[in-house]
Scaffold this motif. Structure first.
Motif, PDB file in Angstrom:
ATOM      1  N   ASP A   8     -14.078  73.597  61.410  1.00 36.03           N
ATOM      2  CA  ASP A   8     -15.506  73.892  61.799  1.00 36.03           C
ATOM      3  C   ASP A   8     -15.813  75.362  61.903  1.00 36.03           C
ATOM      4  OD1 ASP A   8     -15.188  71.167  61.736  1.00 36.03           O
ATOM      5  OD2 ASP A   8     -15.564  71.024  64.250  1.00 36.03           O
ATOM      6  N   ASP A  10     -18.096  77.771  63.817  1.00 37.57           N
ATOM      7  CA  ASP A  10     -18.989  77.770  65.133  1.00 37.57           C
ATOM      8  C   ASP A  10     -19.553  79.053  65.220  1.00 37.57           C
ATOM      9  OD1 ASP A  10     -18.600  74.878  65.489  1.00 37.57           O
ATOM     10  OD2 ASP A  10     -17.214  75.195  67.176  1.00 37.57           O
ATOM     11  N   HIS A 110     -21.660  71.195  58.914  1.00 42.20           N
ATOM     12  CA  HIS A 110     -21.096  70.832  60.283  1.00 42.20           C
ATOM     13  C   HIS A 110     -22.835  70.730  60.898  1.00 42.20           C
ATOM     14  CE1 HIS A 110     -18.649  71.094  63.695  1.00 42.20           C
ATOM     15  NE2 HIS A 110     -18.983  72.394  64.151  1.00 42.20           N
ATOM     16  N   HIS A 141     -21.480  69.023  64.922  1.00 42.61           N
ATOM     17  CA  HIS A 141     -20.943  70.022  66.158  1.00 42.61           C
ATOM     18  C   HIS A 141     -20.842  69.269  67.365  1.00 42.61           C
ATOM     19  CE1 HIS A 141     -20.846  73.875  67.678  1.00 42.61           C
ATOM     20  NE2 HIS A 141     -22.202  73.938  68.285  1.00 42.61           N
ATOM     21  N   TYR A 142     -19.705  69.790  68.138  1.00 43.31           N
ATOM     22  CA  TYR A 142     -19.209  68.973  69.196  1.00 43.31           C
ATOM     23  C   TYR A 142     -19.304  67.584  69.172  1.00 43.31           C
ATOM     24  CZ  TYR A 142     -19.488  73.172  72.136  1.00 43.31           C
ATOM     25  OH  TYR A 142     -19.389  74.096  72.966  1.00 43.31           O
ATOM     26  N   HIS A 227     -10.369  75.028  64.395  1.00 48.49           N
ATOM     27  CA  HIS A 227     -11.379  75.964  64.122  1.00 48.49           C
ATOM     28  C   HIS A 227     -10.962  77.535  63.525  1.00 48.49           C
ATOM     29  CE1 HIS A 227     -13.172  73.191  66.796  1.00 48.49           C
ATOM     30  NE2 HIS A 227     -14.565  73.645  66.361  1.00 48.49           N
TER      31      HIS A 227
HETATM   32 ZN   LIG Z   1     -18.750  72.900  66.120  1.00 49.58          ZN
END
Ligand SMILES: [Zn+2]
Length: 270
Positions: A8, A10, A110, A141-142, A227
């Motif tokens: 991902d 971020d 994402h 995301h999350y 990540h």
């Molecule tokens: Zn994320």
């Protein structure tokens, strides 16, 4: 069992967070707790500062190169909307999207929108426009979701989703494949805290338990979320953990595939 490793995105820069969210204060708090509790070295602590000066919070190039050497297909989830501590622009993402596509990575969204059908639909369209891809997947995301999220994603037209955290085989929702995943870097290394709370040895031990659990349950695919941000000497335990994990899976005869390979396998079986 085969492994599907995905990443991902971020963060891209440090400055994208300035005056926009609380990621920077959290980052400072976290590195001080980790230093004082002996989880990171003084050298690692200094590297965290140097990342700020370099304004670099992504390690996409480095990660693709490592994956290529180890025959791990690189599969990325890139955002096109901002939200919950994710603040990079479409322009910043475009540079990396181009790089990922030119290096034959698997590219998916994402997702930020998870609870309103019209917003989910427009996020799908935006990603389609920005990447020129016809078919693609998503991870929130999350890993945010409600009871209706997966239905709405299937309706929007995603080929696959990998938001669900569960020890389950992939299954279909409408035309969409849901790929539950089992291992997330942060859940292992932070271990229910907001900072690194265990050491490398304990991280390995806990990871092996999860891999064994997936194997005992005869899962076809072991889903791993790592990540790119942590593929760095500034996050030594995380870096070592990822490199160890790839090696461990290789040594145990586990092959790597991406989501699209897995879908082809699943659909040829049925
Ligand atoms: Zn994320």
């Amino acid at each position: 069992m085969k492994a599907i490793i995905s990443h991902d995105i971020d963060h891209i820069t440090v400055s994208e967070h300035l005056f926009r969210d609380v990621i920077l204060p959290k980052y400072f708090m976290r590195m001080h707790i980790e230093l004082l509790s002996g989880k990171i070295s003084a050298h690692e602590y200094m590297l965290r500062w140097s990342d700020i000066l370099k304004n670099k919070w992504q390690n996409i190039d480095e990660l693709i190169t490592f994956n290529n050497i180890n025959k791990v297909p690189s599969s990325f989830f890139v955002a096109v909307n901002k939200g919950v501590g994710l603040n990079y622009s479409n322009e910043a993402a475009a540079v990396w999207i181009e790089q990922m596509l030119s290096r034959k990575c698997e590219l998916a969204l994402h997702g930020i929108e998870y609870d309103k059908a019209d917003l989910i639909q427009s996020e799908f369209q935006l990603f389609h426009q920005l990447t020129n891809q016809q078919q693609f997947g998503i991870r929130m995301h999350y890993v945010r979701n409600t009871n209706n999220t997966y239905q709405m994603l299937a309706k929007a037209g995603y080929t696959y989703d990998s938001t669900e955290h569960a020890f389950k085989n992939p299954y279909k929702i409408g035309n969409m494949w849901e790929f539950p995943f089992q291992i997330m870097d942060g859940w292992i290394i932070e271990n229910y805290k907001s900072w690194q709370s265990i050491n490398f040895e304990k991280a390995k031990e806990n990871t092996i338990k999860l891999i064994d659990k997936a194997a005992d349950m005869n899962l076809k695919y072991l889903g791993i979320d790592f990540h790119d941000r942590y593929f760095s000497h500034s996050f030594k335990t995380w870096l070592n953990w990822y490199m160890w994990l790839v090696e461990y899976l290789k040594n145990n005869g586990i092959d790597f595939v991406n989501f699209n390979d897995a879908i082809m396998e699943l659909e040829s079986e049925s």
